[in-house]
Design an enzyme around this catalytic site. Structure first.
Site, PDB file in Angstrom:
ATOM      1  N   CYS A 319       0.835  -1.202   0.000  1.00 27.59           N
ATOM      2  CA  CYS A 319       0.000   0.000   0.000  1.00 27.59           C
ATOM      3  C   CYS A 319       0.874   1.258   0.000  1.00 27.59           C
ATOM      4  O   CYS A 319       1.791   1.382   0.812  1.00 27.59           O
ATOM      5  CB  CYS A 319      -0.927   0.010   1.219  1.00 27.59           C
ATOM      6  SG  CYS A 319      -2.080   1.391   1.231  1.00 27.59           S
ATOM      7  N   ARG A 418     -12.729   0.298  -4.750  1.00 29.01           N
ATOM      8  CA  ARG A 418     -12.172   0.362  -3.398  1.00 29.01           C
ATOM      9  C   ARG A 418     -11.771   1.785  -3.013  1.00 29.01           C
ATOM     10  O   ARG A 418     -11.718   2.138  -1.847  1.00 29.01           O
ATOM     11  CB  ARG A 418     -10.961  -0.571  -3.307  1.00 29.01           C
ATOM     12  CG  ARG A 418     -10.453  -0.789  -1.890  1.00 29.01           C
ATOM     13  CD  ARG A 418      -9.353  -1.840  -1.862  1.00 29.01           C
ATOM     14  NE  ARG A 418      -9.139  -2.314  -0.494  1.00 29.01           N
ATOM     15  CZ  ARG A 418      -8.309  -1.740   0.363  1.00 29.01           C
ATOM     16  NH1 ARG A 418      -7.631  -0.673  -0.005  1.00 29.01           N
ATOM     17  NH2 ARG A 418      -8.168  -2.222   1.586  1.00 29.01           N
TER      18      ARG A 418
END
Length: 503
Positions: A319, A418
């Site tokens: 991430c 998302r």
């Protein structure tokens, strides 16, 4: 002026546990890792517990139906990824739910007019030596025979030999009738000295197999997480865009629990999604929400009706949200803050809402710290991506085996839902990377080792359950110098020790 928090944003690496008094009963064998998954009222039980505090991340490279079955065997829950068409996700859920404990749907099937070469190709592709021969070559077709490695010799047979010429025909097979219990099926296997037992319905159609080797497997997995019909518990991810279509399809396929997969959960989008589920299904459908990193975010989702709340923004190994957008929080700080808010909410309302720490796990001991800080369970991506059971490819890179691992915010995943903020149906920029992780072998072996460390540490702290651990654990911040002191230092190492837990 902006609010500036005085406390630094801290990670798991900055904490250690202080040992507590350990009585003679404080042994790993006595430790229970059972933990609630969904909310419950004071004095009542949760509608769903896990036998281990681990879930697998809602990611293409991590959680499919194969991972769902493998993790449920250990006592955890996999949330099958939602960044795929509704139909294919529902089919994954359906396949995982069809794995009634011990009863395995056949995934290696051929028609009788197939050839030996087809058998060899299928064996190489699937890795299974048992192949069902059905009338139409499907997993639920009329069973005509079976082929195992005992039925052919590659060195003495023409690869174009038809399967019907060397298969074991149905009239010479031992089989069981649909509705038989697992215990009865195993008795037939042992009494007839066979390695597998096909199960057929009243019309002679194949429904599943029971394998001799699975008998030992079930004995080795006493923590299996099963529903009332002895099927594995399976989770699935949803988004805040197509939930009106996706949720019913996943429920029809048998999903036991859902989670909203989003990079940031403190939003009206999640409130609307939860409200729609509650209006249509009431409290019967269990749905987690997130992700959040502070008390305000937790309180918002709790008031919206979330069954559990997921914690973590930017802490995952793939991430780059913090780097790209400058938002997030160190995972340790986030878990501690949200756990405090969870406990305050429980005191105020009498409703306990479990929290899940998602991201930031680098070493096995980070799992233990997350639990001590208040997490009821943990969600892991990179950890599970390394195993045989993950869906990504296993490759050889620079002389070492690795598995592919990519973030849901990467261009490869194309999971724009998302990160949806009401804009166009595409990613504006990446919030995840495409990478490799070291291949680590089987899920079972690694999970047993990791949780063995967790249990051992809990014993060092005098705790035999997760609630007791959370109540009595003592944590200390560590300095940069003490981090160096904590590892091997001032020596010349002979070799790298296996099983160090490094990810």
């Amino acid at each position: 002026m902006a609010t500036v928090l005085k406390e630094p944003s801290r990670t798991f690496n900055e904490y250690l546990l202080i040992p507590g008094y350990s009585g003679m009963e404080a042994r790993p064998d006595n430790v229970s890792l059972r933990t609630p998954v969904v909310k419950f009222k004071k004095g009542e039980e949760s509608a769903l517990y896990m036998n281990i505090p681990l879930t697998s991340a809602v990611m293409q490279a991590v959680s499919d139906d194969n991972m769902a079955v493998a993790l449920a065997k250990e006592g955890g829950i996999s949330f099958i990824f939602g960044s795929q068409p509704v139909e294919s996700q529902a089919e994954m859920v359906k396949r995982a739910k069809s794995y009634k404990a011990g009863f395995v749907p056949s995934d290696s099937n051929l028609r009788p007019d197939a050839t030996l070469q087809d058998v060899l190709d299928l064996k190489k592709e699937k890795g299974h030596s048992t192949i069902a021969i059905t009338e139409d070559g499907t997993a639920d077709g009329k069973l005509l025979g079976i082929v195992t490695s005992k039925d052919y010799r590659v060195s003495r047979m023409d690869p174009q030999t038809k399967v019907k010429e060397f298969m074991t025909p149905f009239d010479k097979m031992v089989w069981g009738q649909e509705g038989i219990t697992l215990s009865e099926a195993n008795d037939i296997i042992w009494d007839n000295k066979v390695n597998q037992l096909p199960i057929i319905d009243k019309k002679g159609r194949l429904t599943s197999f029971v394998f001799r080797k699975d008998y030992d497997s079930h004995k080795e997995n006493p923590n299996e997480l099963l529903d009332e019909n002895k099927r594995y518990i399976v989770g699935a991810g949803i988004n805040t865009r197509d939930y009106e279509e996706r949720v019913p399809a996943l429920l029809d396929a048998g999903a036991d629990i859902l989670v909203i997969d989003s990079s940031e959960g403190y939003s009206e989008w999640q409130a609307a999604t939860i409200k729609w589920i509650r209006d249509k299904y009431g409290d019967n459908v269990k749905v987690g929400a997130g992700n959040v990193v502070d008390a305000d975010g937790f309180r918002f989702l709790a008031d919206c009706g979330a069954d559990f709340v997921k914690i973590g923004i930017g802490g995952g190994s793939i991430c780059i949200t913090r780097e790209q957008k400058g938002i997030g929080r160190g995972q340790a700080s986030a878990v501690i803050d949200v756990a405090k808010a969870r406990d305050e909410y429980f005191k105020e309302t009498g409703v306990y809402i479990p929290i899940c720490s998602d991201g930031g796990i680098v070493y096995d001991y980070h799992m233990t710290l997350a639990l001590a800080m208040g997490a009821d369970f943990i969600m892991l991506g990179r950890y599970f991506a390394r195993f045989d059971e993950s869906p990504s490819a296993k490759l050889m890179v620079n002389g070492n085996y690795v598995k592919e691992y990519w973030g849901e915010g990467s261009a490869r995943a194309r999971n724009w839902q998302r990160y949806d903020l009401g804009g166009d149906s595409k990613l504006k920029f990446e919030e995840g990377v495409d990478s490799y992780v070291p291949y680590a072998g089987s899920l079972h072996d690694n999970v047993q080792m990791s949780l063995g460390k967790v249990k051992s540490t809990m014993c060092n702290c005098g705790a035999l359950s997760i609630p007791d651990f959370q109540k009595n654990a003592k944590l200390t911040l560590v300095s940069a110098v003490s981090i160096v002191e904590g590892g091997a230092h001032d020596v010349i190492l002979k070799e790298v020790s296996p099983g160090t837990g490094q990810r």
